[in-house]
Design a protein around this motif. Sequence first.
Motif, PDB file in Angstrom:
ATOM      1  N   ALA A   1       0.827  -1.206   0.000  1.00  0.00           N
ATOM      2  CA  ALA A   1       0.000   0.000   0.000  1.00  0.00           C
ATOM      3  C   ALA A   1       0.863   1.259   0.000  1.00  0.00           C
ATOM      4  O   ALA A   1       0.571   2.219  -0.717  1.00  0.00           O
ATOM      5  CB  ALA A   1      -0.930  -0.004   1.211  1.00  0.00           C
ATOM      6  N   ALA A   2       1.934   1.255   0.777  1.00  0.00           N
ATOM      7  CA  ALA A   2       2.816   2.431   0.835  1.00  0.00           C
ATOM      8  C   ALA A   2       3.458   2.698  -0.529  1.00  0.00           C
ATOM      9  O   ALA A   2       3.537   3.856  -0.966  1.00  0.00           O
ATOM     10  CB  ALA A   2       3.882   2.247   1.908  1.00  0.00           C
ATOM     11  N   VAL A   3       3.901   1.659  -1.212  1.00  0.00           N
ATOM     12  CA  VAL A   3       4.523   1.843  -2.527  1.00  0.00           C
ATOM     13  C   VAL A   3       3.488   2.343  -3.538  1.00  0.00           C
ATOM     14  O   VAL A   3       3.772   3.239  -4.339  1.00  0.00           O
ATOM     15  CB  VAL A   3       5.205   0.539  -3.014  1.00  0.00           C
ATOM     16  N   ILE A   4       2.277   1.803  -3.494  1.00  0.00           N
ATOM     17  CA  ILE A   4       1.230   2.243  -4.425  1.00  0.00           C
ATOM     18  C   ILE A   4       0.852   3.698  -4.156  1.00  0.00           C
ATOM     19  O   ILE A   4       0.676   4.486  -5.093  1.00  0.00           O
ATOM     20  CB  ILE A   4       0.010   1.301  -4.354  1.00  0.00           C
ATOM     21  N   ILE A   5       0.743   4.069  -2.897  1.00  0.00           N
ATOM     22  CA  ILE A   5       0.442   5.468  -2.569  1.00  0.00           C
ATOM     23  C   ILE A   5       1.565   6.381  -3.047  1.00  0.00           C
ATOM     24  O   ILE A   5       1.313   7.487  -3.533  1.00  0.00           O
ATOM     25  CB  ILE A   5       0.157   5.628  -1.057  1.00  0.00           C
ATOM     26  N   MET A   6       2.816   5.928  -2.933  1.00  0.00           N
ATOM     27  CA  MET A   6       3.940   6.718  -3.453  1.00  0.00           C
ATOM     28  C   MET A   6       3.814   6.886  -4.965  1.00  0.00           C
ATOM     29  O   MET A   6       4.052   7.971  -5.498  1.00  0.00           O
ATOM     30  CB  MET A   6       5.279   6.072  -3.100  1.00  0.00           C
ATOM     31  N   MET A   7       3.420   5.833  -5.654  1.00  0.00           N
ATOM     32  CA  MET A   7       3.237   5.934  -7.105  1.00  0.00           C
ATOM     33  C   MET A   7       2.126   6.914  -7.458  1.00  0.00           C
ATOM     34  O   MET A   7       2.274   7.711  -8.388  1.00  0.00           O
ATOM     35  CB  MET A   7       2.925   4.551  -7.701  1.00  0.00           C
ATOM     36  N   ILE A   8       1.035   6.873  -6.714  1.00  0.00           N
ATOM     37  CA  ILE A   8      -0.071   7.804  -6.964  1.00  0.00           C
ATOM     38  C   ILE A   8       0.392   9.236  -6.739  1.00  0.00           C
ATOM     39  O   ILE A   8       0.141  10.124  -7.559  1.00  0.00           O
ATOM     40  CB  ILE A   8      -1.285   7.459  -6.075  1.00  0.00           C
TER      41      ILE A   8
ATOM     42  N   ARG B   1       2.230  15.749  -3.296  1.00  0.00           N
ATOM     43  CA  ARG B   1       3.270  15.797  -2.264  1.00  0.00           C
ATOM     44  C   ARG B   1       2.753  15.244  -0.939  1.00  0.00           C
ATOM     45  O   ARG B   1       3.479  14.572  -0.208  1.00  0.00           O
ATOM     46  CB  ARG B   1       3.772  17.224  -2.081  1.00  0.00           C
ATOM     47  N   ALA B   2       1.481  15.509  -0.624  1.00  0.00           N
ATOM     48  CA  ALA B   2       0.894  14.971   0.605  1.00  0.00           C
ATOM     49  C   ALA B   2       0.844  13.440   0.542  1.00  0.00           C
ATOM     50  O   ALA B   2       1.191  12.759   1.512  1.00  0.00           O
ATOM     51  CB  ALA B   2      -0.499  15.553   0.824  1.00  0.00           C
ATOM     52  N   PHE B   3       0.429  12.901  -0.603  1.00  0.00           N
ATOM     53  CA  PHE B   3       0.437  11.446  -0.772  1.00  0.00           C
ATOM     54  C   PHE B   3       1.852  10.890  -0.647  1.00  0.00           C
ATOM     55  O   PHE B   3       2.060   9.833  -0.046  1.00  0.00           O
ATOM     56  CB  PHE B   3      -0.163  11.043  -2.123  1.00  0.00           C
ATOM     57  N   GLN B   4       2.830  11.578  -1.214  1.00  0.00           N
ATOM     58  CA  GLN B   4       4.206  11.123  -1.087  1.00  0.00           C
ATOM     59  C   GLN B   4       4.648  11.122   0.372  1.00  0.00           C
ATOM     60  O   GLN B   4       5.380  10.227   0.798  1.00  0.00           O
ATOM     61  CB  GLN B   4       5.140  12.005  -1.917  1.00  0.00           C
ATOM     62  N   GLY B   5       4.219  12.099   1.146  1.00  0.00           N
ATOM     63  CA  GLY B   5       4.554  12.134   2.569  1.00  0.00           C
ATOM     64  C   GLY B   5       3.933  10.969   3.322  1.00  0.00           C
ATOM     65  O   GLY B   5       4.589  10.339   4.163  1.00  0.00           O
ATOM     66  N   ILE B   6       2.666  10.684   3.027  1.00  0.00           N
ATOM     67  CA  ILE B   6       1.998   9.537   3.653  1.00  0.00           C
ATOM     68  C   ILE B   6       2.753   8.256   3.323  1.00  0.00           C
ATOM     69  O   ILE B   6       3.026   7.430   4.199  1.00  0.00           O
ATOM     70  CB  ILE B   6       0.527   9.440   3.173  1.00  0.00           C
ATOM     71  N   ALA B   7       3.112   8.095   2.060  1.00  0.00           N
ATOM     72  CA  ALA B   7       3.836   6.894   1.625  1.00  0.00           C
ATOM     73  C   ALA B   7       5.223   6.825   2.236  1.00  0.00           C
ATOM     74  O   ALA B   7       5.687   5.744   2.621  1.00  0.00           O
ATOM     75  CB  ALA B   7       3.925   6.869   0.109  1.00  0.00           C
TER      76      ALA B   7
END
Length: 176
Positions: free
Chosen positions: A54-61, A81-87
């Motif tokens: 899930a973390a890798v997919i969120i980073m991709m998104i 950028r917020a999604f990248q921070g979550i990931a």
Amino acid sequence: MTSIASALPWIASDFNEISQQNWIVSAFNLTSAAFIPFWAQMADVSGRYASITAAVIIMMIGSALCTGSPTNAYAVLLLGRAFQGIASAGLNVVVRTILADRVTLRENAKNWAIFAFVGGISYAMGPVIGGYLTRANWRWCFGINLPIAAVALLAIFFVLRKELLGPQPIPELDET
């Protein structure tokens, strides 16, 4: 985050948001800090494989949103950028959790030292690489994550999937 540090002025000027360029970093940092406890819990509740995937997919998104954000939609870049921070929080927490599952405390200390060393080198090299990527186009600072994340997903699926712990019981609930 560090690879875009030298690219910030170019990114912000493309969006005509020079006075708001600090939000490019802040959106990442705020979500990264806020989601550390979330990912620790998810690694236990959902298991290590589901959490790291899930973390890798969120980073991709997030990377795709940043890479493709129209220059008249600064909020899309900030959302990415917020999604990248979550990931990023997820990758950091879940990778360390996976390592802690697999090694002794002594070996874990060595792993922390290796992470610190690699992190230091990354903080030094990131802005330089980001500067070179910006010469071609600042969007490459985000787009470079996409093929790396795709390879990571394949490696997680084919190499790590069977080795990772699944959901962990919560002792207070007397689960088995």
